[in-house]
Design an enzyme around this catalytic site. Structure first.
Site, PDB file in Angstrom:
ATOM      1  N   HIS A  33       0.794  -1.227   0.000  1.00 47.45           N
ATOM      2  CA  HIS A  33       0.000   0.000   0.000  1.00 47.45           C
ATOM      3  C   HIS A  33       0.828   1.281   0.000  1.00 47.45           C
ATOM      4  O   HIS A  33       0.276   2.368  -0.153  1.00 47.45           O
ATOM      5  CB  HIS A  33      -0.998  -0.013   1.170  1.00 47.45           C
ATOM      6  N   ASP A  64      -9.856  -0.287   3.808  1.00 47.43           N
ATOM      7  CA  ASP A  64      -8.738  -0.966   4.463  1.00 47.43           C
ATOM      8  C   ASP A  64      -9.173  -1.464   5.838  1.00 47.43           C
ATOM      9  O   ASP A  64     -10.019  -0.848   6.489  1.00 47.43           O
ATOM     10  CB  ASP A  64      -7.596   0.064   4.633  1.00 47.43           C
ATOM     11  N   HIS A  71      -6.930  -1.380   8.025  1.00 44.28           N
ATOM     12  CA  HIS A  71      -5.993  -0.551   8.783  1.00 44.28           C
ATOM     13  C   HIS A  71      -6.101   0.914   8.351  1.00 44.28           C
ATOM     14  O   HIS A  71      -6.533   1.191   7.230  1.00 44.28           O
ATOM     15  CB  HIS A  71      -4.556  -1.027   8.555  1.00 44.28           C
ATOM     16  N   ASP A  90      -3.451   3.099   8.130  1.00 45.44           N
ATOM     17  CA  ASP A  90      -2.246   3.508   7.388  1.00 45.44           C
ATOM     18  C   ASP A  90      -1.902   4.977   7.655  1.00 45.44           C
ATOM     19  O   ASP A  90      -1.537   5.733   6.757  1.00 45.44           O
ATOM     20  CB  ASP A  90      -2.419   3.243   5.883  1.00 45.44           C
ATOM     21  N   HIS A 141       4.125   0.931   4.425  1.00 45.21           N
ATOM     22  CA  HIS A 141       2.730   0.710   3.971  1.00 45.21           C
ATOM     23  C   HIS A 141       1.716   1.038   5.069  1.00 45.21           C
ATOM     24  O   HIS A 141       0.519   1.152   4.769  1.00 45.21           O
ATOM     25  CB  HIS A 141       2.520  -0.720   3.433  1.00 45.21           C
ATOM     26  N   ASP A 201      -7.293  -1.630  -0.318  1.00 40.50           N
ATOM     27  CA  ASP A 201      -6.404  -2.656   0.259  1.00 40.50           C
ATOM     28  C   ASP A 201      -7.217  -3.950   0.346  1.00 40.50           C
ATOM     29  O   ASP A 201      -8.279  -3.976   0.980  1.00 40.50           O
ATOM     30  CB  ASP A 201      -5.966  -2.178   1.652  1.00 40.50           C
ATOM     31  N   ASP A 234      -6.944  -6.376   2.066  1.00 45.01           N
ATOM     32  CA  ASP A 234      -7.177  -6.862   3.435  1.00 45.01           C
ATOM     33  C   ASP A 234      -8.409  -6.232   4.090  1.00 45.01           C
ATOM     34  O   ASP A 234      -8.791  -6.616   5.205  1.00 45.01           O
ATOM     35  CB  ASP A 234      -5.920  -6.753   4.315  1.00 45.01           C
ATOM     36  N   GLU A 274      -1.934  -5.015  -2.095  1.00 38.82           N
ATOM     37  CA  GLU A 274      -1.687  -5.985  -1.007  1.00 38.82           C
ATOM     38  C   GLU A 274      -2.128  -7.417  -1.324  1.00 38.82           C
ATOM     39  O   GLU A 274      -2.241  -8.239  -0.417  1.00 38.82           O
ATOM     40  CB  GLU A 274      -2.292  -5.511   0.328  1.00 38.82           C
TER      41      GLU A 274
HETATM   42  C1  DIR Z   1       0.175  -1.518  11.207  1.00 36.35           C
HETATM   43  C2  DIR Z   1      -0.315  -2.471  10.125  1.00 36.35           C
HETATM   44  N1  DIR Z   1      -0.818  -0.505  11.537  1.00 36.35           N
HETATM   45  C3  DIR Z   1       1.475  -0.835  10.767  1.00 36.35           C
HETATM   46  N2  DIR Z   1      -0.649  -1.817   8.929  1.00 36.35           N
HETATM   47  C4  DIR Z   1      -1.037  -2.435   7.793  1.00 36.35           C
HETATM   48  O1  DIR Z   1       2.409  -1.552  10.409  1.00 36.35           O
HETATM   49  O2  DIR Z   1       1.548   0.383  10.792  1.00 36.35           O
HETATM   50  N3  DIR Z   1      -1.530  -1.800   6.793  1.00 36.35           N
HETATM   51  N4  DIR Z   1      -0.945  -3.734   7.668  1.00 36.35           N
HETATM   52  O3  DIR Z   1      -2.094  -2.309   5.713  1.00 36.35           O
HETATM   53 MN    MN Z   2      -3.383  -0.523   3.610  1.00 36.15          MN
HETATM   54 MN    MN Z   3      -4.443  -3.033   5.432  1.00 43.36          MN
END
Ligand code: DIR
Ligand code: MN
Ligand code: MN
Ligand code: MN
Length: 312
Positions: free
Chosen positions: A95, A118, A120, A122, A135, A226, A228, A271
């Site tokens: 991402h 998402d 998350h 990000d 990401h 994303d 996910d 992703e």
């Molecule tokens: C987590 C995971 N908040 C990080 N983030 C992800 O690494 O900052 N984003 N997987 O897609």
């Molecule tokens: Mn993401």
């Molecule tokens: Mn994500």
């Protein structure tokens, strides 16, 4: 309609091998053919090529020189495709590619609304990140309100955070770090988590999100999707899966709604990691990605209209 596709086999925004093979896997599943079946003029620009920037690293931000080099080239490529009057589809890659696509979109169209789909947020900076993975940082890099929270980033001078956080809406959140939550609350960011999808349903969530970020229906829209955000039962091949996500039906509904605005000019699909899981997992995930893309470029479950001139 005209569409440009750009592949970004970039995986240095996180630490799992394989997400760089996303573009290849999604193309192999017939992406270009499926888009052409929608009556679109499709131009595949191939995969981005870039040179890493030779810069000093900074604390808790992995592979900054690679991210900077790749996203800089990507931003220029996106501007070029939009100038050719094509809507643009970017296939990731992790991402962090969103830094380049959204920067390019904002530079070209100025008035842009972003839907960040998402699990998350990000929204980390190098100071708040628990992983050091870029990401998990793109939204914080892109938005003007968060500019003061960053140190000077070598290699990123080409990128100005020109997007207001008020022009960003999240859908699908269910794994938000504490500092990210703090930032969401402090700035009143439009954020619809899975709880809101359950409470209001996906249709009303998308309607409310668009109403918040683009009340005059005047912005060029960008979806950064994303994979996910989907439930891992529907899209298992991704680096940071979180149970309890969007169904493919909810995701397709969301994309159909955005297509119908006639202002959806950029889609990122990121992703997808074909090296995670078995062959059936990969097929499921790649097919889900294709369905989401198709809906964003005009496929409708009602059945397509007979093209003009073929009715008699
Ligand atoms: C987590 C995971 N908040 C990080 N983030 C992800 O690494 O900052 N984003 N997987 O897609
Ligand atoms: Mn993401
Ligand atoms: Mn994500
Ligand atoms: Mn590494």
């Amino acid at each position: 309609g005209k569409v440009g596709i750009i592949g970004v086999p970039f995986e240095k925004g996180q630490h799992k091998k394989g997400v760089a093979h996303g573009p290849k896997a999604i193309r192999a599943a017939g992406l270009v053919r499926e888009l052409e079946l929608l009556g679109l003029d499709v131009k595949d620009y191939g995969d981005i090529s870039y040179k890493a920037k030779n810069v000093d690293g900074i604390n808790n931000m992995s592979h900054l020189g690679d991210v900077a080099g790749c996203t800089n080239c990507l931003s220029e490529q996106i501007q070029q495709i939009l100038k050719e009057d094509r809507r643009v589809l970017t296939i990731g890659g992790d991402h962090s590619v969103g830094i380049g696509t959204i920067d390019g979109h904002v530079k070209e169209k100025k008035n842009v609304g972003v839907l960040w789909i998402d699990a998350h947020a990000d929204l980390n900076t190098n100071k708040t990140s628990e992983s050091g993975n870029v990401h998990g940082m793109p939204v914080a890099l892109l938005t003007s309100e968060l500019a003061d929270y960053w140190p000077h980033l070598p290699g990123m001078d080409w990128q100005q955070p020109m997007l207001s956080i008020r022009n960003v809406a999240y859908i699908g959140l269910r794994s938000v770090d504490s500092y990210e939550r703090l930032v969401i609350e402090k700035f009143g960011i439009t954020a619809f988590g899975m709880e809101d999808v359950e409470r209001y349903g996906i249709h009303d969530v998308v309607y409310m999100a668009l109403n918040r970020i683009d009340p005059n229906e005047s912005k060029s829209l960008h979806v950064s999707f994303d994979i996910d955000s989907l439930d891992p039962l529907e899209a298992p091949c991704t680096g940071t899966p979180v149970r309890g996500g969007l169904s493919i039906r909810e995701a397709v509904h969301l994309m159909e709604m955005l297509y119908r605005t006639k202002r959806l000019n950029a889609v990122d699909l990121v992703e997808v990691n074909p090296h995670i899981g078995n062959q059936r997992d990969t097929q499921l995930t790649v097919e889900a990605a294709i369905h989401i893309i198709q809906a964003g470029f005009g496929y409708t479950r009602r059945g397509l209209k007979v093209p003009e001139g073929v009715t008699d």
